[in-house]
Design a protein around this motif. Structure first.
Motif, PDB file in Angstrom:
ATOM      1  N   ALA A 525       0.827  -1.214   0.000  1.00 20.34           N
ATOM      2  CA  ALA A 525       0.000   0.000   0.000  1.00 20.34           C
ATOM      3  C   ALA A 525       0.855   1.255   0.000  1.00 20.34           C
ATOM      4  O   ALA A 525       0.574   2.219  -0.725  1.00 20.34           O
ATOM      5  N   ILE A 526       1.909   1.271   0.821  1.00 21.75           N
ATOM      6  CA  ILE A 526       2.814   2.430   0.862  1.00 21.75           C
ATOM      7  C   ILE A 526       3.451   2.647  -0.502  1.00 21.75           C
ATOM      8  O   ILE A 526       3.551   3.781  -0.996  1.00 21.75           O
ATOM      9  N   CYS A 527       3.867   1.565  -1.140  1.00 25.89           N
ATOM     10  CA  CYS A 527       4.483   1.701  -2.466  1.00 25.89           C
ATOM     11  C   CYS A 527       3.470   2.207  -3.500  1.00 25.89           C
ATOM     12  O   CYS A 527       3.796   3.035  -4.353  1.00 25.89           O
ATOM     13  N   LYS A 528       2.226   1.727  -3.407  1.00 29.13           N
ATOM     14  CA  LYS A 528       1.197   2.146  -4.354  1.00 29.13           C
ATOM     15  C   LYS A 528       0.819   3.622  -4.186  1.00 29.13           C
ATOM     16  O   LYS A 528       0.332   4.252  -5.129  1.00 29.13           O
ATOM     17  N   LEU A 529       1.046   4.184  -3.008  1.00 33.17           N
ATOM     18  CA  LEU A 529       0.711   5.595  -2.788  1.00 33.17           C
ATOM     19  C   LEU A 529       1.596   6.532  -3.597  1.00 33.17           C
ATOM     20  O   LEU A 529       1.224   7.667  -3.878  1.00 33.17           O
ATOM     21  N   HIS A 530       2.819   6.080  -3.958  1.00 33.74           N
ATOM     22  CA  HIS A 530       3.762   6.924  -4.722  1.00 33.74           C
ATOM     23  C   HIS A 530       4.061   8.226  -3.973  1.00 33.74           C
ATOM     24  O   HIS A 530       3.940   9.328  -4.527  1.00 33.74           O
ATOM     25  N   LEU A 531       4.439   8.114  -2.715  1.00 39.10           N
ATOM     26  CA  LEU A 531       4.701   9.300  -1.898  1.00 39.10           C
ATOM     27  C   LEU A 531       5.940  10.044  -2.372  1.00 39.10           C
ATOM     28  O   LEU A 531       6.894   9.428  -2.861  1.00 39.10           O
ATOM     29  N   THR A 532       5.914  11.358  -2.209  1.00 43.71           N
ATOM     30  CA  THR A 532       7.091  12.183  -2.435  1.00 43.71           C
ATOM     31  C   THR A 532       7.485  12.832  -1.115  1.00 43.71           C
ATOM     32  O   THR A 532       6.754  12.761  -0.127  1.00 43.71           O
ATOM     33  N   GLU A 533       8.645  13.468  -1.096  1.00 48.75           N
ATOM     34  CA  GLU A 533       9.213  13.932   0.163  1.00 48.75           C
ATOM     35  C   GLU A 533       8.318  14.936   0.891  1.00 48.75           C
ATOM     36  O   GLU A 533       8.290  14.972   2.121  1.00 48.75           O
ATOM     37  N   ASN A 534       7.567  15.734   0.148  1.00 48.92           N
ATOM     38  CA  ASN A 534       6.757  16.776   0.772  1.00 48.92           C
ATOM     39  C   ASN A 534       5.264  16.476   0.715  1.00 48.92           C
ATOM     40  O   ASN A 534       4.437  17.389   0.762  1.00 48.92           O
ATOM     41  N   SER A 535       4.909  15.204   0.641  1.00 47.99           N
ATOM     42  CA  SER A 535       3.499  14.823   0.544  1.00 47.99           C
ATOM     43  C   SER A 535       2.738  15.170   1.820  1.00 47.99           C
ATOM     44  O   SER A 535       3.302  15.234   2.917  1.00 47.99           O
ATOM     45  N   VAL A 536       1.426  15.381   1.644  1.00 51.60           N
ATOM     46  CA  VAL A 536       0.493  15.524   2.774  1.00 51.60           C
ATOM     47  C   VAL A 536      -0.472  14.350   2.675  1.00 51.60           C
ATOM     48  O   VAL A 536      -1.224  14.228   1.699  1.00 51.60           O
ATOM     49  N   VAL A 537      -0.437  13.449   3.666  1.00 50.29           N
ATOM     50  CA  VAL A 537      -1.124  12.161   3.587  1.00 50.29           C
ATOM     51  C   VAL A 537      -2.209  12.064   4.650  1.00 50.29           C
ATOM     52  O   VAL A 537      -1.973  12.385   5.822  1.00 50.29           O
ATOM     53  N   TYR A 538      -3.386  11.595   4.248  1.00 48.82           N
ATOM     54  CA  TYR A 538      -4.433  11.232   5.194  1.00 48.82           C
ATOM     55  C   TYR A 538      -4.419   9.703   5.340  1.00 48.82           C
ATOM     56  O   TYR A 538      -4.481   8.987   4.335  1.00 48.82           O
TER      57      TYR A 538
END
Length: 687
Positions: A525-538
């Motif tokens: 799931a974390i990998c599928k989110l495609h997070l970047t360094e400055n993301s804002v995540v709920y």
């Protein structure tokens, strides 16, 4: 010799009058208001005529035979006045020159998503749009910075009128128009500019402004400062575009035409050499020879007080380092240069390219330069940075250090997560700080993050006689009280590399009886989110907070909001956040979607539990960010069915549904038997 007739009331008109006075060419300058007369300087050979004129009066003045030519230097939005001036000049047979202001030079900041920029053809269109905004539930007040002339347009609608705050010139005519519209005293801001970005922000915050109305008036009219203030405050900028369609003439072109008519040279070849220089630590010995030479030749020196202490330019030394303070001084210097080269040096502490305000000032000076007719050069000269000076004093290299600045960043809640992460993962972390308070807070952050074994080298008053370097423990840092200039380096001999992928096993989390997204599903799931360094995540339906913890651990710059409605689960999230020392997780006790409405705009969302509100949650997420990326987990076929239906109804640029079946080996005697976990469906939506 006949005179030049100038219709003014603008900076450009005053500038032309000064040039003609310097060339001993007589002129009559017409201004409409008493305020316009007040701001005109007394100039030899220049007569100021106050009062509005109709076409007949203009023709009468021009046909008196006293004038050689007419220069229209009125405001770009005074289109009707310009039309009358041009028509009267044509009727009177006088040459007509339109001295036009450049309004395209002011840069508008890039929008970050929280603010809007609306453009209108005129005030009527703008007022109508504001009325519609209010009818549709728009909140907050309106700051009107377009003057008093068209004030009545915005006062027609009673609801809009109630929300107006009008910034007008402090002249009787402007105040009379405000009174005519029956505005309350609290709504009238009678002030003379220029207004800096900070001043505009102060107005925005003080009066709960949600809409800032301005004309496209260029840098001279303060457009850039208003646009930047609106962008930083996240409010709507309403811009009335420049209505002037016909091409005009530059200042230099007008002067050349007047030279041809009068046979007199008008000295406008003023030059300016501007140097933005890194001044080292402050003491003379840390300045480069190049910078010292520029300072000795300067007519004007700008910089913070400590950098100017004991210095003397040939003319003026001014404690300014902001564009809104410096540019007016440079403009006046050019106006009065009389064909000479004016030299100005602006000093910045340390190196001009290292955590310096130099770049921002360079951009604003470059934009200002485009509006001037003179020859202006702008150069940047580097200096010795505080880091290189500090490293040399400590006898250490700094090419392998992590360098962060917390100078001027506010309370520790803004920077502590990033500092703790940097120290945990680097042997050397150099920190630029604001003063003794930051040193104390760094000590507290290291202790709370479990980094008490680190040592902290603290540099005090570098380059000055009282310079000293101390080696302290985090506990000793908390006792620092002596005020002054500081820098520090945190050394962590036990640093560990930061994991780039999720790595926490299920048994590392404090569980209780609250459901948790299992390890393998969590990692996918974390990998599928495609997070970047400055993301804002709920993390919605956060449970134990395992997704929130893994996401927040990817980067201290990343902000995570763990949303959970059950009290027991909220307590577990808080415990897991504390266990892993993650300050960039905010726990939100509430039920989605209502609990989401006041949170910052998200870039990503993970939905682990929706309590039957999946459709409503996705709708709210899309409203907050139409381009959000969402990952949803489901274990029941009913939820999967709802997700597939949503995918058909929702406009997405990318979607994916994956079924995960995980089996773990269980030891039974001498055998390893695979034991299956419940299948989990993972849905990804990219809006």
């Amino acid at each position: 010799m006949k005179k030049v007739l100038i219709f003014s009331g603008t900076t450009e008109g005053r500038k032309l009058a000064m040039a003609l006075s310097g060339a001993k060419i007589e002129a009559v300058v017409c201004v409409a208001t008493e305020y316009g007369k007040e701001v005109m300087p007394e100039l030899c050979g220049i007569t100021v005529r106050q009062g509005r004129m109709n076409t007949e009066e203009m023709c009468g003045l021009m046909e008196s035979g006293a004038f050689l030519a007419v220069v229209d230097a009125t405001h770009p939005f005074a289109t009707e006045v310009s039309k009358n001036i041009k028509g009267s000049a044509r009727e009177s047979g006088l040459p007509y020159f339109r001295l036009k202001r450049e309004t395209k030079g002011a840069a508008v900041p890039a929008l970050d998503g929280g603010e809007r920029e609306l453009w209108f053809s005129d005030s009527h269109a703008c007022a109508k749009a504001l009325q519609e905004e209010i009818k549709n539930g728009g909140t907050g007040n309106v700051l009107l910075t377009t003057g008093s002339k068209e004030l009545s347009v915005y006062c027609v609608d009673p609801e809009l009128k109630k929300r107006l705050y009008v910034r007008v010139l402090p002249g009787m005519e402007s105040l009379a128009l405000c009174k005519k519209e029956e505005l309350e005293g609290r709504q009238i801001l009678a002030l003379q500019g220029p207004f800096s970005e900070e001043m505009n922000l102060a107005f925005i915050h003080a009066y709960d402004i949600r809409y800032l109305v301005t004309k496209e008036s260029g840098i001279t009219g303060g457009f850039q400062e208003k646009a930047e203030a609106a962008a930083h405050a996240g409010i709507t900028l309403c811009v009335i575009g420049n209505p002037e369609k016909e091409p005009g003439m530059t200042f230099l072109a007008v002067c050349r035409k007047l030279e041809e008519l009068t046979g007199v040279s008008i000295p406008v070849k003023n030059r300016m050499d501007i140097v933005l220089a890194g001044a080292g630590m402050g003491e003379m010995g840390t300045r480069t020879v190049e910078t010292q030479d520029a300072m000795e030749k300067a007519d004007y020196l700008f910089g913070a007080k400590r950098l100017l202490a004991g210095l003397h330019a040939k003319k003026e030394t001014l404690p300014y380092y902001l564009a809104e303070d410096i540019i007016p001084v440079l403009s006046d210097a050019l106006d009065q240069a009389a064909g000479e080269t004016v030299r100005a040096v602006i000093l910045f502490s340390g190196d001009s390219g290292f955590y310096s305000g130099c770049e921002k000032l360079y951009q604003k000076l470059t934009a200002w330069k485009k509006e001037r007719t003179e020859e202006i050069s702008i150069r940047i000269q580097p200096g010795i940075s505080s880091v290189s000076c500090f490293a040399a004093a400590c006898g250490m290299n700094w090419q392998d250090a992590k360098i962060l600045s917390i100078h001027g960043k506010g309370g520790r809640d803004v920077w502590e997560a990033e500092v703790a992460e940097a120290v945990r993962c680097h042997e050397k972390t150099i920190l630029l700080v604001s003063g003794a308070k930051d040193i104390r807070q760094i000590g507290a952050v290291l202790k709370e993050a479990g980094l008490s074994d680190c040592t902290v080298k603290v540099g005090y008053q570098l380059s000055y006689p009282e310079q000293k370097i101390d080696t302290l423990t985090p506990e000793a840092c908390e006792q620092v009280t002596e005020e002054g200039l500081y820098i520090c380096a945190v050394q962590n001999a036990s640093c560990a590399d930061r994991y780039l992928a999720p790595e926490k096993a299920d048994d590392m989390f404090i569980r209780g009886k609250v459901p948790m997204t299992k390890e393998e599903v969590r990692e996918v799931a974390i990998c599928k989110l495609h997070l970047t360094e400055n993301s804002v995540v709920y993390d919605i339906g956060s449970g134990t907070g395992s997704i929130a913890v893994e996401a927040a651990a990817r980067s201290a710059k990343l902000r995570v909001f763990a949303v959970e409605q059950k009290e027991e689960a909220v307590a577990l999230i808080e415990q897991n956040r504390a266990k892993f020392h993650l300050k960039n997780i905010t726990v939100v006790h509430g039920k989605a979607p209502d609990a989401l409405k006041e949170l910052p705009v998200p870039t990503h969302a993970f939905i682990g539990g929706s309590s039957g509100n999946l459709r409503e949650i996705i709708n709210v997420l899309r409203e907050k960010n139409p381009h959000i990326r969402i990952v949803i987990t489901a274990i029941s076929l009913e939820t999967v069915s709802e997700i597939t239906a949503l995918l058909k109804e929702t406009e997405v640029t990318q979607s994916e549904v994956v079924a995960l079946q995980v089996s773990r080996a269980k030891v039974v005697g001498n055998y390893h038997l695979m034991q299956a976990e419940n299948p989990v469906y993972l849905c990804t939506m990219q809006m």
